[in-house]
Design an enzyme around this catalytic site. Structure first.
Site, short mmCIF file in Angstrom:
data_model
loop_
_atom_site.label_atom_id
_atom_site.label_comp_id
_atom_site.label_asym_id
_atom_site.label_seq_id
_atom_site.Cartn_x
_atom_site.Cartn_y
_atom_site.Cartn_z
N TYR A 99 -15.51 4.85 8.51
CA TYR A 99 -14.06 4.69 8.47
C TYR A 99 -13.43 5.16 9.78
CZ TYR A 99 -9.22 6.02 7.50
OH TYR A 99 -7.86 6.19 7.57
N ALA A 102 -4.64 -1.36 6.08
CA ALA A 102 -5.85 -0.69 6.53
C ALA A 102 -6.86 -0.61 5.39
CB ALA A 102 -5.54 0.72 7.04
N GLY A 122 0.81 -1.21 0.00
CA GLY A 122 0.00 0.00 0.00
C GLY A 122 0.84 1.26 0.00
#
Length: 296
Positions: free
Chosen positions: A127, A62, A10
């Site tokens: 979130y 995440a 990521g």
């Protein structure tokens, strides 16, 4: 020191891996992306921990799709909370330091003062709630931890605000950008480097662990950031000419997830405890743009 980096493919994971390779070649680093270790798969996660026996676990994994999380709360919960709970439990059982990253979106954005670590979170969206739950379970289950809340990440791989602005500006498209949300844009390579500077201190002195805020100094709105990106890109020759950027209120840019209007973070604790000077967001933005000129 044995380091296990999760979420290595990521945006943040890549920045952490690059900084580890560049600045800490003497550390034994294992970097695993989701294909190699999906943190929502207990068998895969425990298997990776058993194989690599890390002294430090860097969790760069995440679920960060803020708007999609409103329609997929179970997925955000599974990645940002439930998987983190298992990770915290396993880290504690093994005596490993767990380094985890969180967000300004744990706050409701009220007021105009910078948020400090002692302020009560109250997330506005799924979130933010899932990230807060991840923080809380780490603090409950894993005493030896370092949690870093940051804001408005840009740079590195993937799609993000700064890249979108520059692409549209390069196409000559006029822009409309929200002007009533305030915070500090955080360049991802600087964030990774700063956290890794703090890491050995926490390993040697566990009492330095805990919850910290970390983003560059100063503040701006998304509109201010976009304007600065375009102006500096023109100065550096990355853009041939400026484009008009119209400031608009958040109400004129409807999104599935509500955003906090005040994402300012007070980072004095991190700077003081770890002896790290925090530069202005404009300085880091200029350095990043200059690196784009060089193909970095």
């Amino acid at each position: 020191m044995r380091i296990l980096l999760l979420g290595a493919r990521g945006q943040l994971g890549r920045a952490l891996f690059s900084a580890l390779c560049r600045d800490y070649p003497h550390w034994q680093v294992t970097a695993l992306g989701r294909a190699a270790c999906d943190i929502t798969d207990p068998g895969a996660l425990i298997g990776a921990l058993n194989r690599h026996q890390p002294d430090v676990i860097l969790n760069g994994a995440a679920y960060t799709a803020v708007d999609l999380a409103e329609a997929k709360p179970e997925l955000a919960e599974r990645i940002n909370h439930q998987a983190v709970a298992l990770l915290a439990w396993e880290a504690s059982a093994r005596g490993a330091l767990l380094v985890h990253f969180s967000t300004d979106y744990v706050f409701d954005g009220s007021g105009s003062d910078p948020w400090c670590e002692a302020d009560a979170p109250s997330p506005l969206n799924v979130y933010g709630a899932s990230k807060l739950a991840g923080e809380q379970v780490i603090r409950a289950l894993c005493p030896h931890h370092l949690i870093v809340r940051t804001s408005w990440l840009y740079g590195g791989e993937g799609s993000y605000f700064a890249r979108t602005i520059l692409r549209r500006a390069n196409e000559g498209q006029p822009l409309e950008v929200v002007a009533d949300q305030w915070g500090a844009p955080t360049q991802v390579d600087w964030l990774a480097t700063s956290v890794l500077l703090a890491l050995p201190q926490v390993v040697k002195a566990p009492d330095k662990g805990g919850l910290y805020h970390l983003c560059p100094a100063g503040e701006t709105s998304w509109h201010g950031f976009a304007s600065a990106l375009v102006e500096e890109s023109c100065r550096l020759g990355l853009l041939a000419r400026p484009v008009p950027i119209k400031p608009i209120p958040s109400a004129n840019w409807p999104q599935a997830a509500r955003r906090p209007l005040n994402s300012r973070l007070d980072c004095r604790r991190f700077a003081t405890v770890f002896g790290i000077q925090i530069p202005a967001w404009e300085v880091l933005m200029s350095r990043w743009l200059a690196s784009q000129c060089e193909g970095g």
